[in-house]
Design a protein around this motif. Structure first.
Motif, PDB file in Angstrom:
ATOM      1  N   HIS A  20      -8.323  11.342  79.701  1.00  0.00           N
ATOM      2  CA  HIS A  20      -8.377  11.039  78.266  1.00  0.00           C
ATOM      3  C   HIS A  20      -6.972  10.990  77.672  1.00  0.00           C
ATOM      4  CE1 HIS A  20     -12.777  12.501  77.800  1.00  0.00           C
ATOM      5  NE2 HIS A  20     -12.742  11.190  77.775  1.00  0.00           N
ATOM      6  N   ASP A  21      -6.122  11.941  78.053  1.00  0.00           N
ATOM      7  CA  ASP A  21      -4.750  11.965  77.543  1.00  0.00           C
ATOM      8  C   ASP A  21      -4.036  10.645  77.839  1.00  0.00           C
ATOM      9  OD1 ASP A  21      -5.185  14.567  76.692  1.00  0.00           O
ATOM     10  OD2 ASP A  21      -3.900  15.492  78.224  1.00  0.00           O
ATOM     11  N   VAL A  22      -4.159  10.177  79.064  1.00  0.00           N
ATOM     12  CA  VAL A  22      -3.506   8.927  79.470  1.00  0.00           C
ATOM     13  C   VAL A  22      -4.097   7.748  78.692  1.00  0.00           C
ATOM     14  CG1 VAL A  22      -3.180   7.328  81.401  1.00  0.00           C
ATOM     15  CG2 VAL A  22      -2.867   9.788  81.748  1.00  0.00           C
ATOM     16  N   ALA A  23      -5.420   7.706  78.560  1.00  0.00           N
ATOM     17  CA  ALA A  23      -6.081   6.604  77.857  1.00  0.00           C
ATOM     18  C   ALA A  23      -5.681   6.576  76.379  1.00  0.00           C
ATOM     19  CB  ALA A  23      -7.602   6.717  78.004  1.00  0.00           C
ATOM     20  N   ILE A  24      -5.565   7.731  75.753  1.00  0.00           N
ATOM     21  CA  ILE A  24      -5.181   7.798  74.336  1.00  0.00           C
ATOM     22  C   ILE A  24      -3.731   7.369  74.156  1.00  0.00           C
ATOM     23  CG2 ILE A  24      -4.763   9.388  72.411  1.00  0.00           C
ATOM     24  CD1 ILE A  24      -7.378  10.835  73.406  1.00  0.00           C
ATOM     25  N   LYS A  25      -2.851   7.799  75.052  1.00  0.00           N
ATOM     26  CA  LYS A  25      -1.457   7.354  74.971  1.00  0.00           C
ATOM     27  C   LYS A  25      -1.373   5.828  75.085  1.00  0.00           C
ATOM     28  CE  LYS A  25       0.468  11.515  77.105  1.00  0.00           C
ATOM     29  NZ  LYS A  25       1.113  12.033  78.328  1.00  0.00           N
ATOM     30  N   ALA A  26      -2.158   5.250  75.979  1.00  0.00           N
ATOM     31  CA  ALA A  26      -2.166   3.792  76.140  1.00  0.00           C
ATOM     32  C   ALA A  26      -2.724   3.109  74.889  1.00  0.00           C
ATOM     33  CB  ALA A  26      -2.990   3.404  77.374  1.00  0.00           C
ATOM     34  N   ALA A  27      -3.778   3.660  74.301  1.00  0.00           N
ATOM     35  CA  ALA A  27      -4.351   3.083  73.080  1.00  0.00           C
ATOM     36  C   ALA A  27      -3.340   3.120  71.936  1.00  0.00           C
ATOM     37  CB  ALA A  27      -5.634   3.831  72.683  1.00  0.00           C
ATOM     38  N   LEU A  28      -2.624   4.228  71.798  1.00  0.00           N
ATOM     39  CA  LEU A  28      -1.598   4.334  70.759  1.00  0.00           C
ATOM     40  C   LEU A  28      -0.498   3.298  70.981  1.00  0.00           C
ATOM     41  CD1 LEU A  28      -1.334   8.223  70.501  1.00  0.00           C
ATOM     42  CD2 LEU A  28      -2.208   6.669  68.723  1.00  0.00           C
ATOM     43  N   LYS A  29      -0.038   3.166  72.213  1.00  0.00           N
ATOM     44  CA  LYS A  29       1.019   2.202  72.527  1.00  0.00           C
ATOM     45  C   LYS A  29       0.540   0.774  72.260  1.00  0.00           C
ATOM     46  CE  LYS A  29       4.613   2.916  73.801  1.00  0.00           C
ATOM     47  NZ  LYS A  29       5.818   3.087  72.989  1.00  0.00           N
ATOM     48  N   ASP A  30      -0.709   0.460  72.617  1.00  0.00           N
ATOM     49  CA  ASP A  30      -1.272  -0.872  72.329  1.00  0.00           C
ATOM     50  C   ASP A  30      -1.208  -1.176  70.837  1.00  0.00           C
ATOM     51  OD1 ASP A  30      -1.920  -1.351  74.981  1.00  0.00           O
ATOM     52  OD2 ASP A  30      -4.078  -0.991  74.723  1.00  0.00           O
ATOM     53  N   ALA A  58      -3.385  17.080  66.878  1.00  0.00           N
ATOM     54  CA  ALA A  58      -2.037  17.493  67.299  1.00  0.00           C
ATOM     55  C   ALA A  58      -1.563  16.657  68.490  1.00  0.00           C
ATOM     56  CB  ALA A  58      -2.026  18.982  67.646  1.00  0.00           C
ATOM     57  N   PHE A  59      -2.453  16.396  69.440  1.00  0.00           N
ATOM     58  CA  PHE A  59      -2.093  15.569  70.596  1.00  0.00           C
ATOM     59  C   PHE A  59      -1.688  14.175  70.130  1.00  0.00           C
ATOM     60  CE2 PHE A  59      -2.971  12.462  73.856  1.00  0.00           C
ATOM     61  CZ  PHE A  59      -2.329  13.007  74.956  1.00  0.00           C
ATOM     62  N   THR A  60      -2.485  13.595  69.247  1.00  0.00           N
ATOM     63  CA  THR A  60      -2.197  12.246  68.760  1.00  0.00           C
ATOM     64  C   THR A  60      -0.874  12.215  68.000  1.00  0.00           C
ATOM     65  OG1 THR A  60      -4.573  11.820  68.622  1.00  0.00           O
ATOM     66  CG2 THR A  60      -3.137  10.321  67.412  1.00  0.00           C
ATOM     67  N   ARG A  61      -0.661  13.194  67.139  1.00  0.00           N
ATOM     68  CA  ARG A  61       0.606  13.256  66.377  1.00  0.00           C
ATOM     69  C   ARG A  61       1.810  13.363  67.304  1.00  0.00           C
ATOM     70  NH1 ARG A  61      -1.052  17.179  61.476  1.00  0.00           N
ATOM     71  NH2 ARG A  61      -1.661  15.551  60.030  1.00  0.00           N
ATOM     72  N   ALA A  62       1.656  14.072  68.410  1.00  0.00           N
ATOM     73  CA  ALA A  62       2.766  14.268  69.351  1.00  0.00           C
ATOM     74  C   ALA A  62       3.133  12.987  70.093  1.00  0.00           C
ATOM     75  CB  ALA A  62       2.412  15.368  70.352  1.00  0.00           C
ATOM     76  N   HIS A  63       2.274  11.974  70.039  1.00  0.00           N
ATOM     77  CA  HIS A  63       2.511  10.767  70.832  1.00  0.00           C
ATOM     78  C   HIS A  63       2.693   9.503  70.000  1.00  0.00           C
ATOM     79  CE1 HIS A  63       1.031  13.626  73.810  1.00  0.00           C
ATOM     80  NE2 HIS A  63       1.901  13.012  74.576  1.00  0.00           N
ATOM     81  N   THR A  64       2.907   9.656  68.703  1.00  0.00           N
ATOM     82  CA  THR A  64       3.231   8.498  67.870  1.00  0.00           C
ATOM     83  C   THR A  64       4.019   8.971  66.657  1.00  0.00           C
ATOM     84  OG1 THR A  64       2.358   6.543  66.726  1.00  0.00           O
ATOM     85  CG2 THR A  64       1.080   8.582  66.512  1.00  0.00           C
ATOM     86  N   ASP A  65       4.858   8.081  66.152  1.00  0.00           N
ATOM     87  CA  ASP A  65       5.564   8.396  64.912  1.00  0.00           C
ATOM     88  C   ASP A  65       4.927   7.664  63.737  1.00  0.00           C
ATOM     89  OD1 ASP A  65       6.324   5.817  65.485  1.00  0.00           O
ATOM     90  OD2 ASP A  65       8.471   6.163  65.249  1.00  0.00           O
ATOM     91  N   ARG A  66       3.834   6.940  64.000  1.00  0.00           N
ATOM     92  CA  ARG A  66       3.124   6.205  62.946  1.00  0.00           C
ATOM     93  C   ARG A  66       2.155   7.133  62.215  1.00  0.00           C
ATOM     94  NH1 ARG A  66       3.051   0.346  64.621  1.00  0.00           N
ATOM     95  NH2 ARG A  66       5.112   0.243  65.584  1.00  0.00           N
TER      96      ARG A  66
END
Length: 180
Positions: free
Chosen positions: A62-72, A139-147
């Motif tokens: 899930h962590d990897v998939a969410i990071k990819a979704a954020l980057k997309d 918190a996980f989502t905030r840590a992986h985007t500045d948006r």
């Protein structure tokens, strides 16, 4: 609403989200609904519910998939991003497993999108209580985007509750998902 004078520049909007920097522009963009769950992730979620892979392993996926979704979303120029709700198979089960007083006797599912059979076995917490897990997800989502982040809420949960007389209230969720 006033109409700008002919030839005048449209006024931009200054949006101040709860997280991240302010967004300036005519119309800040965001996503609507859940991010599309790839077939490989569907299979792995189902494998976890059928006890073929561990919950810890699925959490890493899930962590990897969410990071990819954020980057997309960032690469697409989306102003207000989302975690895609990729951890949450369905709103109802995500909530039910975290509420003290709700018993789920059988956690195995045929398909990851199936609903649990759950019973309320003791008084539920006050409506103002927080839902465990959501803060960590945010918190996980905030840590992986500045948006700025649009984060999931329980706006559309409608559950059918039925009293079975002997054991309190039981949840009779709809059966839906792929192929249903």
């Amino acid at each position: 609403m006033t109409t700008p004078a002919p030839g005048a520049e449209p006024r931009s909007v200054d949006v101040r989200p709860l997280s991240g920097p302010a967004i300036s522009g005519l119309l800040p963009t965001t996503v609507v609904g859940s991010y599309s769950v790839p077939e490989w992730l569907e299979r792995l979620k189902t494998d976890c519910y059928q006890r073929r892979i561990s919950t810890a392993h699925l959490n890493e996926i899930h962590d990897v998939a969410i990071k990819a979704a954020l980057k997309d979303q960032e690469l697409a120029g989306v102003d207000v991003v989302s975690d895609g709700e990729l951890r949450r198979d369905n709103d109802i089960d995500y909530l039910l497993v975290r509420i003290p007083g709700v018993e789920i006797p059988h956690r195995a599912k045929t398909d990851y999108y199936d609903y649990y059979e759950a019973k309320v076995t003791r008084p539920l917490p006050a409506p103002t209580a927080t839902v465990p897990g959501l803060a960590a997800d945010l918190a996980f989502t905030r840590a992986h985007t500045d948006r700025p982040i649009k984060f999931w809420r329980f706006l559309a949960i409608v559950a059918t509750l039925a009293s079975d007389g002997a054991n309190g209230i039981g949840f009779n969720g709809p059966r839906c998902g792929p192929g249903r």
